[in-house]
Scaffold this motif. Sequence first.
Motif, PDB file in Angstrom:
ATOM      1  N   PHE A  80       0.838  -1.199   0.000  1.00  0.00           N
ATOM      2  CA  PHE A  80       0.000   0.000   0.000  1.00  0.00           C
ATOM      3  C   PHE A  80       0.876   1.252   0.000  1.00  0.00           C
ATOM      4  CE2 PHE A  80      -2.160   3.319   2.545  1.00  0.00           C
ATOM      5  CZ  PHE A  80      -3.236   3.566   1.713  1.00  0.00           C
ATOM      6  N   ALA A  81       1.948   1.224   0.791  1.00  0.00           N
ATOM      7  CA  ALA A  81       2.859   2.370   0.858  1.00  0.00           C
ATOM      8  C   ALA A  81       3.508   2.629  -0.501  1.00  0.00           C
ATOM      9  CB  ALA A  81       3.932   2.130   1.919  1.00  0.00           C
ATOM     10  N   ILE A  96      -1.170  17.564   1.558  1.00  0.00           N
ATOM     11  CA  ILE A  96      -0.834  17.652   2.988  1.00  0.00           C
ATOM     12  C   ILE A  96      -1.449  16.484   3.744  1.00  0.00           C
ATOM     13  CG2 ILE A  96      -1.268  18.972   5.107  1.00  0.00           C
ATOM     14  CD1 ILE A  96      -1.033  21.530   3.332  1.00  0.00           C
ATOM     15  N   LYS A  97      -2.721  16.223   3.469  1.00  0.00           N
ATOM     16  CA  LYS A  97      -3.408  15.113   4.136  1.00  0.00           C
ATOM     17  C   LYS A  97      -2.767  13.772   3.773  1.00  0.00           C
ATOM     18  CE  LYS A  97      -6.784  17.293   6.304  1.00  0.00           C
ATOM     19  NZ  LYS A  97      -6.945  17.235   7.783  1.00  0.00           N
ATOM     20  N   ALA A  98      -2.347  13.640   2.516  1.00  0.00           N
ATOM     21  CA  ALA A  98      -1.705  12.396   2.080  1.00  0.00           C
ATOM     22  C   ALA A  98      -0.383  12.184   2.812  1.00  0.00           C
ATOM     23  CB  ALA A  98      -1.482  12.424   0.569  1.00  0.00           C
ATOM     24  N   GLU A  99       0.375  13.265   2.994  1.00  0.00           N
ATOM     25  CA  GLU A  99       1.650  13.153   3.712  1.00  0.00           C
ATOM     26  C   GLU A  99       1.422  12.813   5.186  1.00  0.00           C
ATOM     27  OE1 GLU A  99       4.564  13.006   2.561  1.00  0.00           O
ATOM     28  OE2 GLU A  99       4.308  13.737   0.522  1.00  0.00           O
ATOM     29  N   SER A 111       0.863   9.139   5.237  1.00  0.00           N
ATOM     30  CA  SER A 111       2.104   8.399   4.985  1.00  0.00           C
ATOM     31  C   SER A 111       2.994   8.399   6.218  1.00  0.00           C
ATOM     32  CB  SER A 111       2.855   9.018   3.802  1.00  0.00           C
ATOM     33  OG  SER A 111       2.139   8.832   2.599  1.00  0.00           O
ATOM     34  N   CYS A 112       3.077   9.544   6.868  1.00  0.00           N
ATOM     35  CA  CYS A 112       3.878   9.646   8.089  1.00  0.00           C
ATOM     36  C   CYS A 112       3.334   8.698   9.157  1.00  0.00           C
ATOM     37  CB  CYS A 112       3.874  11.086   8.595  1.00  0.00           C
ATOM     38  SG  CYS A 112       4.893  11.355  10.062  1.00  0.00           S
ATOM     39  N   ALA A 113       2.016   8.662   9.299  1.00  0.00           N
ATOM     40  CA  ALA A 113       1.391   7.776  10.288  1.00  0.00           C
ATOM     41  C   ALA A 113       1.628   6.309   9.937  1.00  0.00           C
ATOM     42  CB  ALA A 113      -0.106   8.063  10.370  1.00  0.00           C
TER      43      ALA A 113
END
Length: 223
Positions: A84-85, A171-174, A177-179
């Motif tokens: 998924f990543a 921004i929301k996508a990043e 991804s960070c989470a």
Amino acid sequence: MKAMNDNIRKAIKLSHELSALADKGDLERDDNSCGVLYGILRDAAYKIRGYAEKERRKHIQAGAWQREKEPSMAEKNIQELIDFAISEEQQAVELYTAMAGRMSDKGAAQMLLDMADMERGHEKRLRDFNAGQLSTLNSTPQTRDLKIGDYLMTVKLRSSSTVQEALIFAIKAEMKSCALYTDLARIFQEPEKQAFMKKLADEELKHKNDLEILYDDFINREN
């Protein structure tokens, strides 16, 4: 004992399914009240995963967690998350490349292209990771989370989306991804794999902050 371990694996799998549903629902919703529902789902997923992983570690320490010949459910879940990543990194490359073409500011456009290159690098490193090759990542300077994205409403990305909407989406996508990489860092037991995922999370946090600064500048110029 096997049945008990299988139930823990199922709980971990369920937590990831809940997280995926929360993300999908949050992206597709049209009203704020549904956002509350998906927030509750996401919180529940984190709690279930945390408790299940804690129990799994207890079983491992007690010698009661036997590795199956076939990949365990937890391992399959991890593989699904990494796949998924990889997909998310591919989408990020496409998004930042497209956004760069819509930026009138050359500096902002170049920043987005640089970010696309970094996401392309993430994709390659994750594919290498799948192949058993652990890439070395440079340390990212400690980044203070600006948290601007926390106060932005989730938007859908369409062909007609404005630059502002595209920035919010990115921004929301990043943030997601960070989470995701932070979660993977917690899941892995091997220190080198934990460090690898943590560095990916740090880079995504920096991307988020760069986008938030770009968003803030864009809004100020528009106003």
